[in-house]
Design a protein around this motif. Structure first.
Motif, PDB file in Angstrom:
ATOM      1  N   ASN A  38       0.806  -1.217   0.000  1.00 39.37           N
ATOM      2  CA  ASN A  38       0.101  -0.138   0.004  1.00 39.37           C
ATOM      3  C   ASN A  38       0.848   1.361  -0.106  1.00 39.37           C
ATOM      4  O   ASN A  38       0.332   2.184  -0.614  1.00 39.37           O
ATOM      5  CB  ASN A  38      -0.939  -0.163   1.034  1.00 39.37           C
ATOM      6  CG  ASN A  38      -1.893   0.975   1.243  1.00 39.37           C
ATOM      7  OD1 ASN A  38      -1.565   2.189   1.575  1.00 39.37           O
ATOM      8  ND2 ASN A  38      -3.072   0.847   0.405  1.00 39.37           N
ATOM      9  N   VAL A  39       1.735   1.007   0.687  1.00 37.61           N
ATOM     10  CA  VAL A  39       2.760   2.380   0.973  1.00 37.61           C
ATOM     11  C   VAL A  39       3.445   2.681  -0.375  1.00 37.61           C
ATOM     12  O   VAL A  39       3.634   3.592  -0.830  1.00 37.61           O
ATOM     13  CB  VAL A  39       3.801   1.986   2.190  1.00 37.61           C
ATOM     14  CG1 VAL A  39       4.853   3.181   2.140  1.00 37.61           C
ATOM     15  CG2 VAL A  39       2.897   2.407   3.523  1.00 37.61           C
TER      16      VAL A  39
ATOM     17  N   GLY B  61       5.635   5.600  -1.761  1.00 36.62           N
ATOM     18  CA  GLY B  61       6.509   5.617  -0.505  1.00 36.62           C
ATOM     19  C   GLY B  61       7.700   4.716  -0.398  1.00 36.62           C
ATOM     20  O   GLY B  61       8.183   4.295  -1.534  1.00 36.62           O
TER      21      GLY B  61
ATOM     22  N   ARG C 197       7.561  11.780   1.186  1.00 38.67           N
ATOM     23  CA  ARG C 197       7.047  10.529   0.860  1.00 38.67           C
ATOM     24  C   ARG C 197       6.701   9.681   2.160  1.00 38.67           C
ATOM     25  O   ARG C 197       7.033  10.237   3.071  1.00 38.67           O
ATOM     26  CB  ARG C 197       8.234   9.847   0.404  1.00 38.67           C
ATOM     27  CG  ARG C 197       8.883  10.290  -0.886  1.00 38.67           C
ATOM     28  CD  ARG C 197      10.162   9.773  -1.468  1.00 38.67           C
ATOM     29  NE  ARG C 197       9.965   8.435  -2.262  1.00 38.67           N
ATOM     30  CZ  ARG C 197      10.772   7.729  -2.836  1.00 38.67           C
ATOM     31  NH1 ARG C 197      11.986   8.170  -2.630  1.00 38.67           N
ATOM     32  NH2 ARG C 197      10.415   6.716  -3.517  1.00 38.67           N
ATOM     33  N   ARG C 198       5.595   8.959   2.054  1.00 37.02           N
ATOM     34  CA  ARG C 198       5.270   8.050   3.054  1.00 37.02           C
ATOM     35  C   ARG C 198       6.527   6.996   3.327  1.00 37.02           C
ATOM     36  O   ARG C 198       7.014   6.498   2.318  1.00 37.02           O
ATOM     37  CB  ARG C 198       3.812   7.265   2.789  1.00 37.02           C
ATOM     38  CG  ARG C 198       2.746   8.234   2.865  1.00 37.02           C
ATOM     39  CD  ARG C 198       1.521   6.981   2.625  1.00 37.02           C
ATOM     40  NE  ARG C 198       1.097   6.490   3.875  1.00 37.02           N
ATOM     41  CZ  ARG C 198       0.480   5.161   3.606  1.00 37.02           C
ATOM     42  NH1 ARG C 198      -0.318   4.938   2.622  1.00 37.02           N
ATOM     43  NH2 ARG C 198       0.080   4.629   4.806  1.00 37.02           N
TER      44      ARG C 198
ATOM     45  N   SER D 196       2.698   1.440  -3.405  1.00 32.55           N
ATOM     46  CA  SER D 196       1.762   2.107  -4.519  1.00 32.55           C
ATOM     47  C   SER D 196       1.500   3.508  -4.498  1.00 32.55           C
ATOM     48  O   SER D 196       1.246   4.112  -5.687  1.00 32.55           O
ATOM     49  CB  SER D 196       0.285   1.230  -4.520  1.00 32.55           C
ATOM     50  OG  SER D 196      -0.219   1.801  -3.412  1.00 32.55           O
ATOM     51  N   GLU D 197       1.839   4.219  -3.253  1.00 28.68           N
ATOM     52  CA  GLU D 197       1.909   5.620  -3.203  1.00 28.68           C
ATOM     53  C   GLU D 197       3.090   6.341  -3.374  1.00 28.68           C
ATOM     54  O   GLU D 197       3.353   7.513  -3.105  1.00 28.68           O
ATOM     55  CB  GLU D 197       1.150   6.119  -2.021  1.00 28.68           C
ATOM     56  CG  GLU D 197      -0.286   5.623  -1.808  1.00 28.68           C
ATOM     57  CD  GLU D 197      -0.991   5.991  -0.725  1.00 28.68           C
ATOM     58  OE1 GLU D 197      -0.484   6.887   0.356  1.00 28.68           O
ATOM     59  OE2 GLU D 197      -2.034   5.460  -0.096  1.00 28.68           O
TER      60      GLU D 197
END
Ligand SMILES: Cc1cc2nc3c(=O)[nH]c(=O)nc-3n(C[C@H](O)[C@H](O)[C@H](O)COP(=O)(O)OP(=O)(O)OC[C@H]3O[C@@H](n4cnc5c(N)ncnc54)[C@H](O)[C@@H]3O)c2cc1C
Ligand code: SF4
Ligand code: SF4
Ligand code: SF4
Length: 400
Positions: A97-98, A103, A157-158, A100-101
């Motif tokens: 999930n991270v 991160g 960034r995450r 994909s963004e």
């Protein structure tokens, strides 16, 4: 001459390296003892008594208890991800999930032909596999990794940081206010304790010699025979007169794992853990041992996780991936029944000091194995027998 408090904590030091990364004068080095455990060493000549190391250190001062927002059992709905994970695959889902963004994910990976474990940063799916699965040996975190986490957050960034509770507490201590940013998500694993890196690297060399070719990869939570009766699988490199291959030792038979589970090879700080349920992490993940007894209706043959969301940020992160899971509510007490390590430090093996002295004084693995048998508990013997039975059954099915 300045004498920062970190110089006085001795065995309470968990080797997280946060002090060394936080020191503005660069006067703290991390040095390994004979067991491969790192400890901080301060150069008093260069120290300006600024206190940054003490503020970052998880072993100094009172820590507030993590607050529970939500507690759940969960497993990935992908059997491929379950196979590649130790428990229910929650870390893999949070990490994807991270990533994909755009991160960055920070976790523990093998290095130097599996002899060592270090924390590394990855920013793509291809690099993620190395971070997955539990490596039951202490992972070290270099200054560059601390800085990489800080710089990624500063650049918007995450970041997902995963590690043991003391490592999360150390990273949060280093980041200070930045650690409260919505961009930073921290995950700690329920932690039994970490074994000696020196013992591990010697063990890997020994496995290579015993098999006749070097170890290329290790899965300490191989689920071929199931999550409850996992095995340790060593993948060997193919060499000239050797086809390579996989060597597998079932739960309770692998000598290294027996030493770990007997609490003989653990770091001293793990006997009085400074960070259990107080790391400040957003999410705590663990194996949901005992789940098969309370939820027989759920298939957990490939693993199920206990998920403790300690902050609202953690709860949001778990909800963002929960459509990719099978999950349900549970209670803290239910998790603790099968997993006392969540709240209590383990009792050491009665002869832990003698065992560790033997390791530190350079005894070979064959000599250690001859002297130290680490007999299995009844629970381990039952699991081992179950695992052997399953393997036999699998063979029969293949022959059919
Ligand atoms: C040393 C150690 C002791 C543990 N003890 C227990 C226990 O007593 N009870 C329990 O329920 N669970 C324990 N766990 C956690 C458990 O094994 C799983 O790691 C956890 O349930 C997450 O599984 P997963 O399927 O979500 O993800 P996985 O893909 O299995 O993720 C593993 C995660 O652990 C991190 N990790 C792996 N090795 C290390 C390491 N050496 N140091 C720091 N971080 C590491 C990885 O970076 C990754 O984030 C322990 C893990 C470790 C590393
Ligand atoms: S007090 Fe400051 S300068 Fe001295 S060792 Fe700690 S962080 Fe470094
Ligand atoms: S910050 Fe970590 S490495 Fe440094 S003294 Fe404290 S526990 Fe030890
Ligand atoms: S038991 Fe505590 S001190 Fe030991 S590695 Fe785990 S979190 Fe750190």
């Amino acid at each position: 001459m300045p004498n920062p408090v970190i110089c006085t904590i001795s065995d309470a030091c968990c080797g997280c390296g946060a002090c060394s990364a936080a020191c503005p004068k660069g006067c703290i080095s991390m040095e390994r003892n004979g067991l491969g455990f790192s400890f901080s060493i301060v150069d008093p000549e260069a120290c300006i008594a600024c206190g940054a190391c003490e503020r970052a250190c998880p072993a100094i001062g009172e820590r507030s208890v993590d607050q529970l927002q939500l507690v759940s059992w969960a497993k990935s709905d992908s059997s491929e991800l379950l196979d590649r994970s130790s428990s229910g695959g929650m870390f893999g889902l949070l990490a994807r999930n991270v990533l994909s963004e755009g991160g960055v994910v920070c976790g523990a990976a093998f290095d130097d032909g599996c002899r060592m474990v270090h924390h590394v940063l990855v920013d793509n799916e291809a690099g993620l596999d190395a971070l997955m699965r539990s490596k039951y040996v202490q992972s070290s975190i270099g200054k560059e990794v601390y800085r990489g986490v800080r710089n990624a957050i500063r650049s918007g960034r995450r970041v997902l940081f995963a590690g043991t509770a003391c490592q999360v507490a150390g990273m949060r201590g280093y980041l200070g206010k930045l650690g409260e940013s919505d961009l930073f998500l921290s995950v700690d694993v329920i932690c039994h304790g970490v074994p000696s890196p020196e013992l591990w690297s010697r063990w890997i060399d020994y496995r290579g010699e015993a098999f006749g070719s070097d170890v290329r990869d290790v899965n300490m939570r191989n689920k071929t025979t199931g999550w409850l009766s996992y095995s340790t699988a060593y993948k060997h490199v193919a060499e000239k007169d050797n086809a390579g291959g996989i060597e597998s030792q079932v739960y309770g038979e692998d000598w290294y794992m027996k030493a770990f589970l007997s609490n003989a090879s653990l770091r001293s700080s793990c006997l009085a853990c400074p960070a259990k349920r107080s790391s400040g992490s957003d999410i705590t993940l663990g194996d949901f041992w005992g789940f098969q007894n309370t939820h027989p209706e759920v298939d957990c043959s490939k693993g199920v996780s206990a998920v403790l969301c300690n902050t609202e940020k953690g709860e949001r992160a778990f909800k963002a991936i929960s459509r990719l899971t099978v999950n349900g509510p549970t209670t803290l007490d239910e998790v603790i029944v099968g997993n006392p390590s969540l709240i209590s430090s383990v009792c050491p093996h009665p002869k832990r000091d003698e065992f560790l002295n033997d390791v530190a004084s350079g005894s070979s693995i064959p000599d250690l194995m001859a002297k130290w048998k680490f007999r299995q508990s009844l629970r381990q013997r039952v699991r081992g027998k179950l695992s052997a039975f399953k393997r036999r059954l699998k063979k029969l099915q293949i022959l059919d």
